[in-house]
Design an enzyme around this catalytic site. Sequence first.
Site, PDB file in Angstrom:
ATOM      1  N   SER A 132       0.838  -1.212   0.000  1.00 51.44           N
ATOM      2  CA  SER A 132       0.000   0.000   0.000  1.00 51.44           C
ATOM      3  C   SER A 132       0.864   1.249   0.000  1.00 51.44           C
ATOM      4  CB  SER A 132      -0.905   0.001   1.241  1.00 51.44           C
ATOM      5  OG  SER A 132      -1.865  -1.026   1.138  1.00 51.44           O
ATOM      6  N   GLY A 243      -6.247   1.723 -14.150  1.00 50.74           N
ATOM      7  CA  GLY A 243      -6.291   0.313 -13.746  1.00 50.74           C
ATOM      8  C   GLY A 243      -7.433   0.040 -12.779  1.00 50.74           C
ATOM      9  N   ILE A 338     -27.309 -18.761  -1.414  1.00 52.12           N
ATOM     10  CA  ILE A 338     -28.526 -19.224  -2.098  1.00 52.12           C
ATOM     11  C   ILE A 338     -28.347 -20.668  -2.573  1.00 52.12           C
ATOM     12  CG2 ILE A 338     -29.880 -18.910  -4.238  1.00 52.12           C
ATOM     13  CD1 ILE A 338     -29.482 -15.827  -3.789  1.00 52.12           C
ATOM     14  N   GLY A 341     -25.345 -25.821   0.520  1.00 49.62           N
ATOM     15  CA  GLY A 341     -24.204 -26.738   0.589  1.00 49.62           C
ATOM     16  C   GLY A 341     -23.592 -27.005  -0.777  1.00 49.62           C
ATOM     17  N   GLU A 364      -4.431  -3.533  -7.032  1.00 49.10           N
ATOM     18  CA  GLU A 364      -4.516  -2.160  -7.556  1.00 49.10           C
ATOM     19  C   GLU A 364      -5.059  -1.189  -6.492  1.00 49.10           C
ATOM     20  OE1 GLU A 364      -5.097  -1.512 -11.604  1.00 49.10           O
ATOM     21  OE2 GLU A 364      -4.736  -3.591 -12.172  1.00 49.10           O
TER      22      GLU A 364
HETATM   23  N1  CAA Z   1      -2.243  10.957 -10.534  1.00 48.22           N
HETATM   24  C1  CAA Z   1      -1.136  11.733 -10.664  1.00 48.22           C
HETATM   25  N2  CAA Z   1      -0.357  12.106  -9.594  1.00 48.22           N
HETATM   26  C2  CAA Z   1      -0.726  11.642  -8.386  1.00 48.22           C
HETATM   27  C3  CAA Z   1      -1.848  10.829  -8.183  1.00 48.22           C
HETATM   28  C4  CAA Z   1      -2.646  10.478  -9.323  1.00 48.22           C
HETATM   29  N3  CAA Z   1      -3.725   9.716  -9.209  1.00 48.22           N
HETATM   30  N4  CAA Z   1      -1.943  10.512  -6.884  1.00 48.22           N
HETATM   31  C5  CAA Z   1      -0.916  11.129  -6.253  1.00 48.22           C
HETATM   32  N5  CAA Z   1      -0.176  11.816  -7.179  1.00 48.22           N
HETATM   33  C6  CAA Z   1       0.993  12.655  -6.918  1.00 48.22           C
HETATM   34  C7  CAA Z   1       0.682  13.651  -5.794  1.00 48.22           C
HETATM   35  O1  CAA Z   1       0.074  14.831  -6.332  1.00 48.22           O
HETATM   36  C8  CAA Z   1       2.051  13.922  -5.207  1.00 48.22           C
HETATM   37  O2  CAA Z   1       2.723  14.842  -6.036  1.00 48.22           O
HETATM   38  P1  CAA Z   1       3.407  16.172  -5.375  1.00 48.22           P
HETATM   39  O3  CAA Z   1       4.443  15.660  -4.427  1.00 48.22           O
HETATM   40  O4  CAA Z   1       3.978  16.900  -6.534  1.00 48.22           O
HETATM   41  O5  CAA Z   1       2.316  16.905  -4.679  1.00 48.22           O
HETATM   42  C9  CAA Z   1       2.758  12.555  -5.360  1.00 48.22           C
HETATM   43  O6  CAA Z   1       2.055  11.836  -6.386  1.00 48.22           O
HETATM   44  C10 CAA Z   1       2.743  11.744  -4.091  1.00 48.22           C
HETATM   45  O7  CAA Z   1       1.382  11.521  -3.761  1.00 48.22           O
HETATM   46  P2  CAA Z   1       0.905  11.188  -2.281  1.00 48.22           P
HETATM   47  O8  CAA Z   1       1.482  12.200  -1.345  1.00 48.22           O
HETATM   48  O9  CAA Z   1      -0.585  11.034  -2.315  1.00 48.22           O
HETATM   49  O10 CAA Z   1       1.628   9.793  -2.012  1.00 48.22           O
HETATM   50  P3  CAA Z   1       1.483   8.789  -0.802  1.00 48.22           P
HETATM   51  O11 CAA Z   1       2.814   8.184  -0.548  1.00 48.22           O
HETATM   52  O12 CAA Z   1       0.750   9.422   0.323  1.00 48.22           O
HETATM   53  O13 CAA Z   1       0.611   7.575  -1.436  1.00 48.22           O
HETATM   54  C11 CAA Z   1      -1.354   6.246  -1.887  1.00 48.22           C
HETATM   55  C12 CAA Z   1      -0.708   7.658  -1.694  1.00 48.22           C
HETATM   56  C13 CAA Z   1      -2.713   6.581  -2.464  1.00 48.22           C
HETATM   57  C14 CAA Z   1      -1.530   5.471  -0.597  1.00 48.22           C
HETATM   58  C15 CAA Z   1      -0.534   5.402  -2.918  1.00 48.22           C
HETATM   59  O14 CAA Z   1       0.703   4.984  -2.371  1.00 48.22           O
HETATM   60  C16 CAA Z   1      -1.277   4.187  -3.397  1.00 48.22           C
HETATM   61  O15 CAA Z   1      -2.122   4.281  -4.299  1.00 48.22           O
HETATM   62  N6  CAA Z   1      -0.988   2.975  -2.839  1.00 48.22           N
HETATM   63  C17 CAA Z   1      -1.536   1.744  -3.346  1.00 48.22           C
HETATM   64  C18 CAA Z   1      -0.616   1.140  -4.363  1.00 48.22           C
HETATM   65  C19 CAA Z   1      -1.330   0.193  -5.301  1.00 48.22           C
HETATM   66  O16 CAA Z   1      -2.449   0.407  -5.698  1.00 48.22           O
HETATM   67  N7  CAA Z   1      -0.625  -0.878  -5.668  1.00 48.22           N
HETATM   68  C20 CAA Z   1      -1.134  -1.805  -6.596  1.00 48.22           C
HETATM   69  C21 CAA Z   1      -0.018  -2.309  -7.453  1.00 48.22           C
HETATM   70  S1  CAA Z   1      -0.481  -3.063  -8.990  1.00 48.22           S
HETATM   71  C22 CAA Z   1      -1.178  -4.554  -8.608  1.00 48.22           C
HETATM   72  O17 CAA Z   1      -2.026  -4.611  -7.802  1.00 48.22           O
HETATM   73  C23 CAA Z   1      -0.735  -5.811  -9.263  1.00 48.22           C
HETATM   74  C24 CAA Z   1      -1.262  -6.039 -10.590  1.00 48.22           C
HETATM   75  O18 CAA Z   1      -0.509  -6.342 -11.506  1.00 48.22           O
HETATM   76  C25 CAA Z   1      -2.726  -6.007 -10.844  1.00 48.22           C
END
Ligand code: CAA
Length: 381
Positions: A132, A243, A338, A341, A364
């Site tokens: 995360s 995604g 529904i 077993g 994701e």
């Molecule tokens: N679009 C563009 N930029 C974005 C953004 C978005 N959606 N979200 C954040 N940013 C930018 C922010 O504006 C910030 O930029 P600045 O520093 O210039 O202001 C920078 O990115 C950092 O953002 P945060 O401060 O929000 O970052 P954070 O460390 O607090 O993380 C979080 C936020 C939402 C928790 C993020 O880490 C997250 O989404 N975590 C989950 C990860 C995830 O989904 N992993 C899945 C991997 S893929 C998978 O599942 C496998 C597969 O193959 C299917």
Amino acid sequence: MDFQPSEQQVLVRDMARSFAEAELMPRATKLDRQGFIDPDIFEKMGELGLWGLTIPEDHGGAGMGNLELAIVLEEINRACASTGVTLSVHNSLLGSPIMQFGTQAQKDRWLPELASGKRIGAYCLTEPNAGSDAAAIATSAKLEGDEWVLNGTKIFVTNGAFAGLFVVYARTDTSVSKAKGISAFLVPKETPGLSIGKAEKKCGIRASSTTEVILENARIPKDALLGPLNAGFKVAMYTLDGGRIGIASQALGIGVAALEASIKYSREREQFGKPIGDFQAIQWKLADMSCQLEASRMLIHKAAWLRDRKENCTQAAAQAKLTASRAANYCADECLQIHGGAGYTDHFHVERLFRDARITEIYEGVSDVQRIVIARGLVPA
Ligand code: CAA
């Protein structure tokens, strides 16, 4: 406001539905048990243009948008969630960032092979200590002469076993705060130093591939950098916005399959002298399932519509994923209930739906990450 799908959307939905009902539905349980998707399925998906659905026509794709992708993913996942996630990751986690951030040379080099399915895409973000908290990744990329040298291990990589192109997120600057020192790279499978590690055995979506990707002094050319240097976290997050619409569509498809199975069984199964569907207890379950699915579909289509208009869809995508994944799990759980077993056994495919639905609340971005994203939009810092 217009809720009428376009002629093109109806055509693509019908095409995806026919393919899913003919090729995937009859085989989905077999695929789940064998643990991989038969290659002829991928070939047929290529013939139908599914790998290149959202890639522009001048690069060999169908040039459709995120809304059409969502419609197709609902249909594919209604039949087989393993095939669904394979397609979703390919289109939304690899095609999308190349189209958005790629140089003309990168688009010309990679998009045609992605569109045809010659190369399947994979997304390498997650690491053992960065789930995360994606910005905590430790994989490094160091510039040596005209080459980037990558070292690290990625886990939970969908399509890992057969992907031809990986987008790899790596740390390029350790002197700045976590998210600001990450860059994205396009790494083809034949790169020396790239190897595929352990394949995961999963609770659900068992026919899909989930592996480690290991980078040991993997050398790629300097121009393999995707997007600006040290802006890779934004590339990753922008990509995940799309995604998450894909995974929400997957959840919707699984939920629809659960509702359909529930309706069928509640007509066939008789207890206390009548079909169980005559009991209000069952009817109310079906009604609640249909409401949650319809609400999910609205949120998904709105998020996809925003993305197609190039408007910010971060919050809308998170709302769609949170709602649809909850709906899928609710529907799969009620469907199994529904069926009683028999639903808990392999007599029916509902136990597969129950297992497949679970991952939609995890990958994701787990549901609590979606809540963080939604809440940040409501209460800006
Ligand atoms: N679009 C563009 N930029 C974005 C953004 C978005 N959606 N979200 C954040 N940013 C930018 C922010 O504006 C910030 O930029 P600045 O520093 O210039 O202001 C920078 O990115 C950092 O953002 P945060 O401060 O929000 O970052 P954070 O460390 O607090 O993380 C979080 C936020 C939402 C928790 C993020 O880490 C997250 O989404 N975590 C989950 C990860 C995830 O989904 N992993 C899945 C991997 S893929 C998978 O599942 C496998 C597969 O193959 C299917």
